[in-house]
Design a protein around this motif. Structure first.
Motif, short mmCIF file in Angstrom:
data_model
loop_
_atom_site.label_atom_id
_atom_site.label_comp_id
_atom_site.label_asym_id
_atom_site.label_seq_id
_atom_site.Cartn_x
_atom_site.Cartn_y
_atom_site.Cartn_z
N ILE A 90 0.85 -1.20 0.00
CA ILE A 90 0.00 0.00 0.00
C ILE A 90 0.88 1.24 0.00
O ILE A 90 0.63 2.21 -0.73
CB ILE A 90 -0.95 0.00 1.22
CG1 ILE A 90 -1.97 -1.13 1.07
CG2 ILE A 90 -1.66 1.35 1.36
CD1 ILE A 90 -2.84 -1.35 2.28
N ALA A 91 1.92 1.18 0.84
CA ALA A 91 2.80 2.35 0.94
C ALA A 91 3.51 2.62 -0.37
O ALA A 91 4.00 3.73 -0.60
CB ALA A 91 3.82 2.12 2.05
N GLU A 92 3.58 1.62 -1.24
CA GLU A 92 4.22 1.83 -2.54
C GLU A 92 3.27 2.39 -3.59
O GLU A 92 3.67 2.68 -4.73
CB GLU A 92 4.84 0.52 -3.03
CG GLU A 92 6.19 0.28 -2.35
CD GLU A 92 6.70 -1.13 -2.54
OE1 GLU A 92 6.08 -1.90 -3.29
OE2 GLU A 92 7.73 -1.45 -1.91
N SER A 93 1.99 2.56 -3.24
CA SER A 93 1.04 3.15 -4.19
C SER A 93 1.47 4.57 -4.53
O SER A 93 2.08 5.24 -3.70
CB SER A 93 -0.36 3.27 -3.58
OG SER A 93 -0.79 2.09 -3.01
N GLN A 94 1.08 5.01 -5.71
CA GLN A 94 1.37 6.41 -6.08
C GLN A 94 0.40 7.34 -5.37
O GLN A 94 0.67 8.50 -5.13
CB GLN A 94 1.24 6.63 -7.59
CG GLN A 94 2.48 6.29 -8.36
CD GLN A 94 2.57 4.81 -8.67
OE1 GLN A 94 1.87 3.99 -8.09
NE2 GLN A 94 3.44 4.46 -9.60
N CYS A 95 -0.78 6.81 -5.11
CA CYS A 95 -1.82 7.66 -4.51
C CYS A 95 -2.68 6.80 -3.58
O CYS A 95 -3.04 5.68 -3.93
CB CYS A 95 -2.67 8.26 -5.63
SG CYS A 95 -3.92 9.40 -5.05
N VAL A 96 -2.97 7.34 -2.40
CA VAL A 96 -3.87 6.66 -1.46
C VAL A 96 -5.09 7.56 -1.27
O VAL A 96 -4.95 8.74 -0.97
CB VAL A 96 -3.17 6.39 -0.11
CG1 VAL A 96 -4.17 5.87 0.91
CG2 VAL A 96 -2.03 5.40 -0.28
N VAL A 97 -6.27 6.97 -1.49
CA VAL A 97 -7.50 7.76 -1.37
C VAL A 97 -8.29 7.22 -0.19
O VAL A 97 -8.62 6.03 -0.15
CB VAL A 97 -8.37 7.64 -2.65
CG1 VAL A 97 -9.65 8.46 -2.51
CG2 VAL A 97 -7.58 8.07 -3.89
N GLU A 98 -8.59 8.09 0.78
CA GLU A 98 -9.51 7.68 1.84
C GLU A 98 -10.84 8.34 1.51
O GLU A 98 -10.91 9.55 1.32
CB GLU A 98 -8.99 8.06 3.23
CG GLU A 98 -8.76 9.53 3.44
CD GLU A 98 -8.30 9.90 4.84
OE1 GLU A 98 -7.45 9.19 5.40
OE2 GLU A 98 -8.81 10.91 5.36
N THR A 99 -11.89 7.53 1.36
CA THR A 99 -13.17 8.11 0.97
C THR A 99 -13.92 8.57 2.20
O THR A 99 -13.94 7.89 3.23
CB THR A 99 -14.02 7.09 0.18
OG1 THR A 99 -14.13 5.90 0.94
CG2 THR A 99 -13.39 6.77 -1.16
N PHE A 100 -14.50 9.74 2.09
CA PHE A 100 -15.37 10.31 3.13
C PHE A 100 -14.69 10.33 4.51
O PHE A 100 -15.32 10.03 5.52
CB PHE A 100 -16.71 9.57 3.18
CG PHE A 100 -17.38 9.48 1.83
CD1 PHE A 100 -17.72 10.63 1.14
CD2 PHE A 100 -17.64 8.25 1.24
CE1 PHE A 100 -18.32 10.57 -0.12
CE2 PHE A 100 -18.24 8.17 -0.03
CZ PHE A 100 -18.58 9.34 -0.70
N GLY A 101 -13.40 10.64 4.50
CA GLY A 101 -12.68 10.85 5.75
C GLY A 101 -12.49 9.61 6.59
O GLY A 101 -12.29 9.71 7.81
N CYS A 102 -12.54 8.42 5.99
CA CYS A 102 -12.32 7.22 6.81
C CYS A 102 -10.84 7.20 7.22
O CYS A 102 -9.96 7.59 6.45
CB CYS A 102 -12.72 5.94 6.06
SG CYS A 102 -11.75 5.58 4.59
#
Ligand code: TRH
Length: 399
Positions: free
Chosen positions: A90-102
């Motif tokens: 996960i840490a190697e992703s280019q982008c991390v999206v947390e939806t709706f502030g989770c």
């Protein structure tokens, strides 16, 4: 290697959170060539939702990881493992999206902090038409994991200065195609829903609302009217809200109920694409929450928004903010009729008389909603905005 993004989704209630996360994930994979891992906390809920999206292919109930439409969907366990290859991945992703502030698991954040490359972390927020969204979209959300990690608020919205709205590239052409089929298209829809024995009504309506104190007064107004009406009601809160009126404890999928000139048919929860088609073919759609509300606008048919109710009443302000934008330029009589009906419904008032004012305005509202859809369609869609935002932001972070 295609770029890799990770999306986190906490299912609070209903299918709104997974609905938006799934739609975004699917578009990133299908249109942007991004490899997406989607983590969902309520696994049973996720499976139920995903099964509706792929009706022909039974999903294995015991799996904790599935690949559906090219999206890798994973179970987000309550006790997230502290140190394993998943966190590194996960840490190697280019982008991390947390939806709706989770809130991301701490172990994931720790792994992210050890990264040697820039990473963009997005908090994808709720949709609102309120003015303040313009000023908050794209703002940094300070965190102290690492100078290489930048977190931002990303707000969907109805204006160019916001993140825009989710819209797949072929969607508007698809709506045109559905609507071009006219009567045969509607007959086919009824056939597909197992309702071929029903005659096409003068007014075809879909009802995907929350439970509402206004429901009975509106159904009574339809039943006592002068035109035949068929309400197609996806199983759930709306059908439950009709139970007492229909005289059954729980209106089941496939059941058909007649009251005066009104017919109510309870239909299954289908795929998002099938739901788009339903919105496209109906004359009036009651929608709710966030995603169905947006989809009704792309379908460009008259609609009414049952906004997600909040205890502090802020939803009424959000409804008014949308109404100001949406009704701009509309004939005052039609605008007033829509605003009164929407407000009355959301406040749980008796809506019979409001409907009598709104009904004759539907043709005008239809034309206006088509223009509104065109206005929205000029803006880039949310997935495109997000990808561009990620690219430009990363460039500004030096390793
Ligand atoms: O389910 P919702 O009430 O979701 C809500 C809102 O997102 C709200 O803002 C949020 O705070 C809350 O959840 C937690 O309504 P919404 O947003 O319309 O989501 C429903 C999803 O279900 C949407 O993606 C469309 C999809 N859907 C289908 O896939 N098939 C269907 O047959 C129907 C009726 C809907």
């Amino acid at each position: 290697m295609p770029p890799r993004w990770t999306i986190f989704c906490a299912m609070i209630d209903n299918f709104g959170d997974i609905g938006v996360s799934w739609r975004l994930a699917r578009q990133l994979v299908g249109e942007k060539g991004i490899r997406v891992d989607l983590w969902v906390d309520d696994w049973a809920g996720a499976l139920q939702f995903l099964q509706a999206q792929t009706p022909g292919a039974p999903l294995p109930a015991s799996a904790k990881h599935l690949t559906v439409a090219g999206v890798d969907v994973h179970h987000w366990p309550q006790n997230w493992p502290d140190d394993d290859s998943v966190n590194t991945q996960i840490a190697e992703s280019q982008c991390v999206v947390e939806t709706f502030g989770c809130e991301l698991p701490d172990a994931v954040k720790r792994s992210m902090s050890r990264r040697a490359e820039p990473l963009v972390w997005i908090n994808l927020e709720y949709l609102s038409a309120e003015d303040w969204v313009r000023g908050c979209h794209g703002l940094p959300s300070p965190q102290n994991l690492s100078p290489l990690i930048r977190k931002y608020f990303f707000f969907p919205g109805f204006e160019p200065a916001t993140g825009g709205l989710l819209r797949e590239s072929g969607l508007l052409m698809q709506h045109q195609a559905w609507q071009a089929h006219g009567v045969p298209g509607r007959q086919q829809l009824l056939f597909d829903l197992g309702l071929a024995s029903l005659a096409l009504p003068e007014l075809l309506v879909s009802v995907f609302s929350y439970c509402s104190a206004s429901m009975v007064s509106w159904l009574e107004a339809l039943a006592d009217g002068t035109e035949t009406v068929l309400c197609l009601v996806p199983e759930g809160k709306a059908s439950v809200s009709m139970a007492a009126y229909l005289g059954v404890e729980n209106p089941v999928v496939g059941s058909v109920h007649h009251r005066g000139v009104l017919t109510v048919a309870v239909i299954p929860f289908r795929s998002q694409d099938d739901y788009d088609q339903l919105l496209s073919l109906c004359d009036f759609n009651i929608v709710r929450g966030e995603d169905s509300f947006v989809r009704a606008q792309w379908a460009a048919k008259p609609f009414m928004w049952h906004i997600y109710p909040q205890d502090d009443g802020v939803h009424v302000g959000k409804l008014e903010a949308f109404a100001v934008r949406y009704l701009e330029g509309l004939d005052p009589k039609t605008a007033g009729a829509w605003a009164r009906f929407a407000r009355g419904w959301n406040l749980g008032e008796d809506c019979a008389e409001m409907w009598h004012y709104l009904r004759p305005q539907l043709p005008d509202l239809h034309q206006h909603t088509q223009e509104w859809q065109k206005k929205l369609a000029v803006m880039p869609d949310l997935a495109t905005n997000l990808v561009n935002f990620e690219t430009f932001t990363k460039l500004s972070v030096s390793p």
